[in-house]
Design an enzyme around this catalytic site. Structure first.
Site, PDB file in Angstrom:
ATOM      1  N   THR A  34      -0.128  -0.734  50.076  1.00 34.96           N
ATOM      2  CA  THR A  34       1.002  -0.936  51.001  1.00 34.96           C
ATOM      3  C   THR A  34       1.611   0.413  51.361  1.00 34.96           C
ATOM      4  O   THR A  34       1.836   0.714  52.544  1.00 34.96           O
ATOM      5  CB  THR A  34       2.060  -1.867  50.363  1.00 34.96           C
ATOM      6  OG1 THR A  34       1.454  -3.140  50.132  1.00 34.96           O
ATOM      7  CG2 THR A  34       3.276  -2.034  51.258  1.00 34.96           C
ATOM      8  N   ASN A  80      -8.426 -10.487  53.471  1.00 28.92           N
ATOM      9  CA  ASN A  80      -8.076 -10.950  52.130  1.00 28.92           C
ATOM     10  C   ASN A  80      -8.074 -12.476  52.006  1.00 28.92           C
ATOM     11  O   ASN A  80      -8.343 -13.017  50.946  1.00 28.92           O
ATOM     12  CB  ASN A  80      -6.711 -10.384  51.723  1.00 28.92           C
ATOM     13  CG  ASN A  80      -5.673 -10.494  52.816  1.00 28.92           C
ATOM     14  OD1 ASN A  80      -5.907 -10.072  53.942  1.00 28.92           O
ATOM     15  ND2 ASN A  80      -4.540 -11.070  52.503  1.00 28.92           N
ATOM     16  N   GLN A  87      -9.995  -4.875  50.429  1.00 32.07           N
ATOM     17  CA  GLN A  87     -10.743  -6.022  49.904  1.00 32.07           C
ATOM     18  C   GLN A  87     -12.233  -5.757  49.745  1.00 32.07           C
ATOM     19  O   GLN A  87     -12.891  -6.442  48.974  1.00 32.07           O
ATOM     20  CB  GLN A  87     -10.517  -7.260  50.782  1.00 32.07           C
ATOM     21  CG  GLN A  87      -9.108  -7.828  50.676  1.00 32.07           C
ATOM     22  CD  GLN A  87      -8.775  -8.370  49.285  1.00 32.07           C
ATOM     23  OE1 GLN A  87      -9.651  -8.645  48.474  1.00 32.07           O
ATOM     24  NE2 GLN A  87      -7.485  -8.523  49.005  1.00 32.07           N
ATOM     25  N   SER A 113      -6.963   0.146  47.094  1.00 32.12           N
ATOM     26  CA  SER A 113      -5.932  -0.209  46.114  1.00 32.12           C
ATOM     27  C   SER A 113      -6.548  -0.402  44.728  1.00 32.12           C
ATOM     28  O   SER A 113      -7.624  -1.000  44.609  1.00 32.12           O
ATOM     29  CB  SER A 113      -5.278  -1.510  46.579  1.00 32.12           C
ATOM     30  OG  SER A 113      -4.406  -2.005  45.594  1.00 32.12           O
ATOM     31  N   HIS A 156      -5.534  -2.274  41.973  1.00 36.13           N
ATOM     32  CA  HIS A 156      -5.586  -3.568  41.277  1.00 36.13           C
ATOM     33  C   HIS A 156      -6.531  -4.579  41.915  1.00 36.13           C
ATOM     34  O   HIS A 156      -6.750  -5.646  41.364  1.00 36.13           O
ATOM     35  CB  HIS A 156      -4.175  -4.158  41.137  1.00 36.13           C
ATOM     36  CG  HIS A 156      -3.541  -4.617  42.402  1.00 36.13           C
ATOM     37  ND1 HIS A 156      -3.191  -5.930  42.617  1.00 36.13           N
ATOM     38  CD2 HIS A 156      -3.183  -3.962  43.529  1.00 36.13           C
ATOM     39  CE1 HIS A 156      -2.629  -6.050  43.801  1.00 36.13           C
ATOM     40  NE2 HIS A 156      -2.607  -4.871  44.376  1.00 36.13           N
ATOM     41  N   THR A 205       6.014  13.104  40.953  1.00 35.50           N
ATOM     42  CA  THR A 205       5.143  13.393  39.811  1.00 35.50           C
ATOM     43  C   THR A 205       4.020  12.368  39.746  1.00 35.50           C
ATOM     44  O   THR A 205       4.263  11.166  39.918  1.00 35.50           O
ATOM     45  CB  THR A 205       5.981  13.380  38.512  1.00 35.50           C
ATOM     46  OG1 THR A 205       7.005  14.358  38.659  1.00 35.50           O
ATOM     47  CG2 THR A 205       5.127  13.694  37.290  1.00 35.50           C
ATOM     48  N   CYS A 255       4.323 -15.659  49.958  1.00 40.31           N
ATOM     49  CA  CYS A 255       5.397 -14.687  50.164  1.00 40.31           C
ATOM     50  C   CYS A 255       5.986 -14.346  48.806  1.00 40.31           C
ATOM     51  O   CYS A 255       5.605 -14.918  47.789  1.00 40.31           O
ATOM     52  CB  CYS A 255       6.445 -15.220  51.136  1.00 40.31           C
ATOM     53  SG  CYS A 255       7.343 -16.619  50.489  1.00 40.31           S
TER      54      CYS A 255
HETATM   55  N1  PLP Z   1      -4.457  -4.771  52.525  1.00 39.94           N
HETATM   56  C1  PLP Z   1      -5.100  -5.876  52.128  1.00 39.94           C
HETATM   57  C2  PLP Z   1      -6.263  -6.372  52.935  1.00 39.94           C
HETATM   58  C3  PLP Z   1      -4.694  -6.552  50.980  1.00 39.94           C
HETATM   59  O1  PLP Z   1      -5.339  -7.649  50.596  1.00 39.94           O
HETATM   60  C4  PLP Z   1      -3.583  -6.053  50.251  1.00 39.94           C
HETATM   61  C5  PLP Z   1      -3.072  -6.777  49.067  1.00 39.94           C
HETATM   62  O2  PLP Z   1      -2.886  -7.970  49.091  1.00 39.94           O
HETATM   63  C6  PLP Z   1      -2.935  -4.884  50.685  1.00 39.94           C
HETATM   64  C7  PLP Z   1      -3.415  -4.272  51.824  1.00 39.94           C
HETATM   65  C8  PLP Z   1      -1.787  -4.285  49.921  1.00 39.94           C
HETATM   66  O3  PLP Z   1      -2.236  -3.771  48.677  1.00 39.94           O
HETATM   67  P1  PLP Z   1      -1.266  -3.319  47.491  1.00 39.94           P
HETATM   68  O4  PLP Z   1      -1.043  -4.537  46.651  1.00 39.94           O
HETATM   69  O5  PLP Z   1      -2.009  -2.263  46.739  1.00 39.94           O
HETATM   70  O6  PLP Z   1      -0.011  -2.805  48.073  1.00 39.94           O
END
Ligand code: PLP
Length: 390
Positions: free
Chosen positions: A73, A153, A181, A201, A203, A241, A329
């Protein structure tokens, strides 16, 4: 006896890989600030740089162009600005974004509202390339940036990124690829995609949450308006940092994912085939969203007539299976999917969206058990829906 839960929501967050856990734990014992020049600082710095190499290797990029952020994000918010300075020295005038982009793209950009144009998708979820051509023609003489995800996603639909990028580059524009994704689930190569900027990302690929990266195609592509200003870390792209444990875990997860990428993709694709066949047996009239389009090997998004996501999610959760409605949400309530709406799915059918997403720990046996639960739960809900309708 405690119930063994089955986690099938990897597109939301993948469980931490053992390699990532070990790297996080080891990094927690480092005292050094990665910007400090003493031995402790240098040790921390070495860890960050090793992770940067692994992130770059996963996406076919160069380590020196990787900027670590707090997640995708933040990386998308950072990247989606008019203020990129490349060879032509001109800022970006217009942002083009596919209608099915993540809300971090649609709501997180820093363009004026009248400088943004949404490009529609076809019913299968793929971007309408004719509409993209038309938009590029309309904006002749202006510099555009296209934001296009490699995979969605909610549906797992893969976008024709290379085709779209070719068109945008021919018009002198920049391409940002949200590869959140697809990274770690299939080959992602910046050059093959035609990405000038790419976001991933931690996670989503078995690293910790709270860490992500923006990767640039080359060092000369420079950002005039970073969001976080301060100590000049990350070459001024992102002050603050460094999150050493997060970065170390992210790097380890990227390396582990890369090591088994093709085999895992084939294994998960065959599990998804089995899942779809099982769903067809439960409800022959079920819909797979994005059917016909190339999709991620780990994702099946579907609906069964008369069964709503909210009720099905809760029933499956009680029965020990974690799946998703594709979009939630922050309150945890099921929201309408802008992705399905953009694909022209009727609202009644969209209300039934269930997303099953598999990952590195998903086994054959687990999928078999999940199918039993899906059969029991969805068949009951379906009978009830029919009784109500009668
Ligand atoms: N973009 C996509 C396609 C995602 O599926 C997600 C997470 O759901 C994000 C961006 C945002 O990722 P993060 O959770 O690392 O902010």
């Amino acid at each position: 006896m405690t119930m063994q839960r089955i986690y099938l929501d990897h597109n939301a967050t993948a469980p931490l890989r053992p390699e990532a856990r070990a790297a996080v734990v080891a990094a927690l014992d480092l005292v050094g600030n990665a910007s400090a020049i003493h031995a402790e600082g240098r040790a921390a710095r070495a860890l960050v740089e090793a992770a940067r190499e692994k992130i770059a290797a996963l996406v076919g990029g160069e380590a020196k162009t990787v900027t670590f952020t707090s997640g995708a994000t933040e990386a998308l918010n950072l990247a989606l600005t008019p203020q990129w300075q490349d060879a032509d020295g001109r800022p970006v005038d217009v942002l083009l974004a596919a209608a099915t982009e993540h809300s971090a793209v649609l709501k997180g950009h820093r363009f004026a509202p009248d400088a943004v144009e949404i490009i529609p998708v076809h019913r299968d979820g793929r971007i309408d390339l004719d509409a993209l051509d038309a938009a590029l023609a309309r904006h002749t003489g202006r510099k555009v940036m296209l934001a296009l995800q490699s995979a969605n996603n909610e549906t797992g639909v893969l976008q024709p990124v290379a085709d779209a990028a070719e068109r945008v580059h021919a018009a002198g524009g920049l391409v940002l690829v949200d590869a959140v994704q697809s990274a770690g689930k299939m080959t992602v190569d910046m050059a093959a995609l035609g990405a000038d900027l790419l976001v991933i990302s931690g996670h989503k690929l078995g690293g910790p949450a709270g860490i992500g990266a923006l990767v640039r195609v080359h060092e000369a592509l420079h950002l005039a308006d970073p969001i976080l200003r301060g100590g000049g870390q990350e070459k001024g792209f992102r002050a603050g940092t460094a999150n050493i444990p997060g970065i170390a875990g992210f790097g380890a997860a990227a390396e582990a994912a890369a090591a088994t990428l093709d085999d895992e993709a084939a294994r998960l694709a065959s599990l998804c085939d089995r899942l779809e066949a099982g769903l067809k047996a439960i409800a022959p009239d079920f819909t797979v969203f994005g059917e016909g389009a190339p999709r991620l090997p780990n994702t099946v998004a579907f609906a069964i007539p008369g069964v709503t996501s909210e009720v099905a999610l809760m029933a499956l959760d009680l029965a020990g299976v974690a799946v998703s409605s594709g979009s939630a949400c922050s309150s945890g309530k099921v929201a309408g999917s802008h992705v399905l709406a953009a694909m022209g799915v009727e609202p009644e059918r969209a209300k039934g969206l269930l997303r099953v997403s598999l990952g590195w720990p998903t086994t054959d046996e687990e999928l078999g058990k999940a199918l039993d639960v899906l059969d029991r739960t969805l068949s009951t809900l379906r009978i009830r829906a029919r009784e109500r309708a009668a």
